[in-house]
Design a protein around this motif. Structure first.
Motif, PDB file in Angstrom:
ATOM      1  N   PHE A   1      -8.075  14.552  -1.275  1.00 27.02           N
ATOM      2  CA  PHE A   1      -8.424  13.258  -1.866  1.00 27.02           C
ATOM      3  C   PHE A   1      -9.342  13.414  -3.085  1.00 27.02           C
ATOM      4  CE2 PHE A   1     -11.207  14.173   1.655  1.00 27.02           C
ATOM      5  CZ  PHE A   1     -12.485  13.775   1.280  1.00 27.02           C
ATOM      6  N   PRO A   2      -8.770  13.739  -4.228  1.00 25.94           N
ATOM      7  CA  PRO A   2      -9.554  13.729  -5.463  1.00 25.94           C
ATOM      8  C   PRO A   2     -10.030  12.311  -5.773  1.00 25.94           C
ATOM      9  CG  PRO A   2      -7.217  13.903  -5.955  1.00 25.94           C
ATOM     10  CD  PRO A   2      -7.346  14.061  -4.467  1.00 25.94           C
ATOM     11  N   VAL A   3     -11.195  12.208  -6.410  1.00 20.59           N
ATOM     12  CA  VAL A   3     -11.776  10.902  -6.715  1.00 20.59           C
ATOM     13  C   VAL A   3     -11.909  10.754  -8.230  1.00 20.59           C
ATOM     14  CG1 VAL A   3     -13.745   9.367  -6.391  1.00 20.59           C
ATOM     15  CG2 VAL A   3     -13.065  10.916  -4.542  1.00 20.59           C
ATOM     16  N   ALA A   4     -11.170   9.806  -8.790  1.00 24.06           N
ATOM     17  CA  ALA A   4     -11.326   9.455 -10.200  1.00 24.06           C
ATOM     18  C   ALA A   4     -12.388   8.361 -10.308  1.00 24.06           C
ATOM     19  CB  ALA A   4     -10.004   8.983 -10.772  1.00 24.06           C
TER      20      ALA A   4
ATOM     21  N   GLY B   1      -3.617  18.902   3.308  1.00 24.42           N
ATOM     22  CA  GLY B   1      -2.556  17.994   3.728  1.00 24.42           C
ATOM     23  C   GLY B   1      -2.078  17.065   2.622  1.00 24.42           C
ATOM     24  N   PRO B   2      -1.575  15.887   2.991  1.00 26.50           N
ATOM     25  CA  PRO B   2      -1.018  14.946   2.016  1.00 26.50           C
ATOM     26  C   PRO B   2      -2.072  14.479   1.012  1.00 26.50           C
ATOM     27  CG  PRO B   2      -1.259  13.903   4.164  1.00 26.50           C
ATOM     28  CD  PRO B   2      -1.494  15.366   4.362  1.00 26.50           C
ATOM     29  N   LEU B   3      -1.596  14.124  -0.180  1.00 20.74           N
ATOM     30  CA  LEU B   3      -2.473  13.756  -1.285  1.00 20.74           C
ATOM     31  C   LEU B   3      -2.750  12.258  -1.289  1.00 20.74           C
ATOM     32  CD1 LEU B   3      -3.927  14.470  -3.974  1.00 20.74           C
ATOM     33  CD2 LEU B   3      -1.709  14.157  -5.117  1.00 20.74           C
ATOM     34  N   PHE B   4      -4.027  11.908  -1.422  1.00 23.52           N
ATOM     35  CA  PHE B   4      -4.473  10.521  -1.583  1.00 23.52           C
ATOM     36  C   PHE B   4      -5.333  10.471  -2.846  1.00 23.52           C
ATOM     37  CE2 PHE B   4      -3.475  10.970   2.811  1.00 23.52           C
ATOM     38  CZ  PHE B   4      -3.065   9.721   3.271  1.00 23.52           C
TER      39      PHE B   4
ATOM     40  N   GLU C   1       4.822   7.715   0.109  1.00 23.77           N
ATOM     41  CA  GLU C   1       5.898   8.167   0.995  1.00 23.77           C
ATOM     42  C   GLU C   1       5.483   9.405   1.788  1.00 23.77           C
ATOM     43  OE1 GLU C   1      10.118   7.889  -0.389  1.00 23.77           O
ATOM     44  OE2 GLU C   1       9.183   7.540  -2.338  1.00 23.77           O
ATOM     45  N   GLU C   2       4.494  10.137   1.288  1.00 20.35           N
ATOM     46  CA  GLU C   2       4.051  11.364   1.946  1.00 20.35           C
ATOM     47  C   GLU C   2       2.970  11.108   2.994  1.00 20.35           C
ATOM     48  OE1 GLU C   2       2.692  13.908  -1.166  1.00 20.35           O
ATOM     49  OE2 GLU C   2       4.482  13.614  -2.396  1.00 20.35           O
ATOM     50  N   TRP C   3       2.479   9.870   3.091  1.00 21.80           N
ATOM     51  CA  TRP C   3       1.367   9.593   3.980  1.00 21.80           C
ATOM     52  C   TRP C   3       1.850   9.444   5.422  1.00 21.80           C
ATOM     53  CZ3 TRP C   3      -1.223   5.162   0.695  1.00 21.80           C
ATOM     54  CH2 TRP C   3      -1.674   5.710  -0.518  1.00 21.80           C
ATOM     55  N   PRO C   4       1.127   9.996   6.389  1.00 19.27           N
ATOM     56  CA  PRO C   4       1.585   9.963   7.786  1.00 19.27           C
ATOM     57  C   PRO C   4       1.671   8.570   8.382  1.00 19.27           C
ATOM     58  CG  PRO C   4      -0.633  10.901   7.626  1.00 19.27           C
ATOM     59  CD  PRO C   4      -0.104  10.812   6.239  1.00 19.27           C
ATOM     60  N   TRP C   5       0.851   7.629   7.909  1.00 13.08           N
ATOM     61  CA  TRP C   5       0.882   6.285   8.487  1.00 13.08           C
ATOM     62  C   TRP C   5       1.861   5.344   7.787  1.00 13.08           C
ATOM     63  CZ3 TRP C   5      -0.772   2.745   4.872  1.00 13.08           C
ATOM     64  CH2 TRP C   5      -1.661   3.196   3.885  1.00 13.08           C
TER      65      TRP C   5
END
Length: 375
Positions: free
Chosen positions: A92-95, A135-138, A226-230
């Motif tokens: 989870f990078p933060v801009a 894991g998945p990118l947020f 689409e890549e997020w588990p929820w």
């Protein structure tokens, strides 16, 4: 399904169009400068990403609060339920951005928000040490405006203007979202002829074809969420089934694009092929001076050269005059011109029925609207 507070971002001047699109999807919304707020579940997120033609991105709002000190920013960020969005291994990078706020150092704000989320997740998942973030990118953003902090997650990934069909472009490409906005503002309908005499890489014509056949702008791309588990894969399957169910692939359209540059016409043809419109849109090399208008009650939309470079203003003014004389002979046609020329009406030879201020990137322009007399 859970309920989320959502925000569609938009270029300045296009918020009302995005709001209209969201309402057409069946959701209530409110607008602010550059933002349209609405609520919904996972399916709402997927449908908004798939169908918004004019919006930039769909963001999930995790929290909003006032903060005047770094301690306040840390504690109020940490108090939010990040574990409801981010799995233990989330990357989870933060801009960040800050405008007219006491917390004006964007790098410091980004670092503090990141640290606060890490602490929250370590407690929630009973972890010690570093979080691996494998894991998945947020993609997160901390935005501070007049001391109000808004923390969001980007559900779109790349901007929604990235349709997936543009294989090439010219020197001054028009964003797909802006092109779609021009078509929407013209109120063009599929039973009317459509012309772009300065088509460049074909973006306006292709967006018109997508609107004409009711094809979702996101049909040819993927989205970060689409890549997020929820985000259940079945949600995306249903949304893509809807796209197929409502598309009007067999609807015939009369859409033509012209440009004086043969090379750019080749690019437009390749883009149309990628979009699936090679048999629907006619692209031809042609100087605007040779433009022939056929049919009645048509719509002409153009983003002609602005004359931004030294010595090019005279040419842009001449082109405006040429187009004005041609369209004078076709009073049933409506003409929509995006231009930064402040004297465009004078050069065109007619006062616009309506003008609308828009920003093409960082260039302040007007959409000059010359409404036709329906015959």
């Amino acid at each position: 399904m859970s309920e989320y507070k959502l925000m569609a971002t938009a270029a300045m001047g296009l918020e009302s169009i995005v709001a209209s699109e969201i309402k057409d999807l069946g959701y209530e919304c409110q607008t602010e400068n550059g933002k349209v707020y609405f609520q919904g579940n996972e399916e709402t997120i997927a449908r908004a990403n798939m169908w918004l033609r004019v919006g930039d991105r769909v963001r999930i709002i995790v929290g909003e609060f006032k903060a005047y000190t770094f301690d306040e920013l840390f504690e109020r960020t940490k108090a939010l339920p990040w574990e409801e969005f981010l799995p233990a291994d989330a990357a989870f990078p933060v801009a960040g951005k800050s405008v007219k706020s006491k917390l004006f150092s964007v790098p410091d704000c980004q670092a503090i928000v990141k640290k606060a989320i890490v602490e929250r997740l370590k407690t929630a998942y009973n972890r010690t040490g570093f979080l691996e973030e494998s894991g998945p990118l947020f993609k997160l953003e901390v935005s501070i405006l007049k001391d109000k902090v808004t923390l969001t997650i980007n559900s779109s990934g790349q901007g929604l203007h990235k349709r997936g069909y543009r294989l090439g472009q010219g020197d001054a490409p028009l964003k797909e979202t802006m092109a779609a906005a021009l078509v929407k503002l013209s109120r063009w309908s599929p039973n009317r002829p459509f012309v772009d005499p300065f088509c460049g890489s074909g973006t306006i014509a292709i967006e018109a074809a997508m609107i004409g056949q009711n094809l979702a702008p996101g049909y040819n791309r993927s989205f970060l969420s689409e890549e997020w588990p929820w985000m259940n894969a079945q949600v995306w399957d249903r949304v893509r089934e809807e796209v197929e169910d409502v598309a009007k692939y067999d609807l015939e359209l009369d859409i033509r694009g012209y440009d004086v540059d043969y090379n750019i016409i080749s690019i437009a043809q390749r883009n149309a092929l990628e979009a699936g419109f090679t048999d629907i849109i006619s692209f031809e090399q042609q100087d605007v001076r040779d433009l022939k208008i056929e049919g009645h009650n048509g719509v002409l939309i153009a983003n002609p050269p602005y004359g931004e470079r030294l010595g090019e203003v005279e040419e842009a003014e001449e082109i405006a005059g040429v187009l004005g004389k041609i369209m004078e002979q076709h009073p049933s046609w409506s003409v929509y011109i995006l231009s930064s020329l402040e004297n465009y009406e004078e050069m065109y030879g007619k006062r616009a029925t309506k003008k609308r201020k828009l920003f093409n990137g960082f260039i302040r322009t007007d959409l000059y609207q010359f409404w036709g007399q329906r015959s």
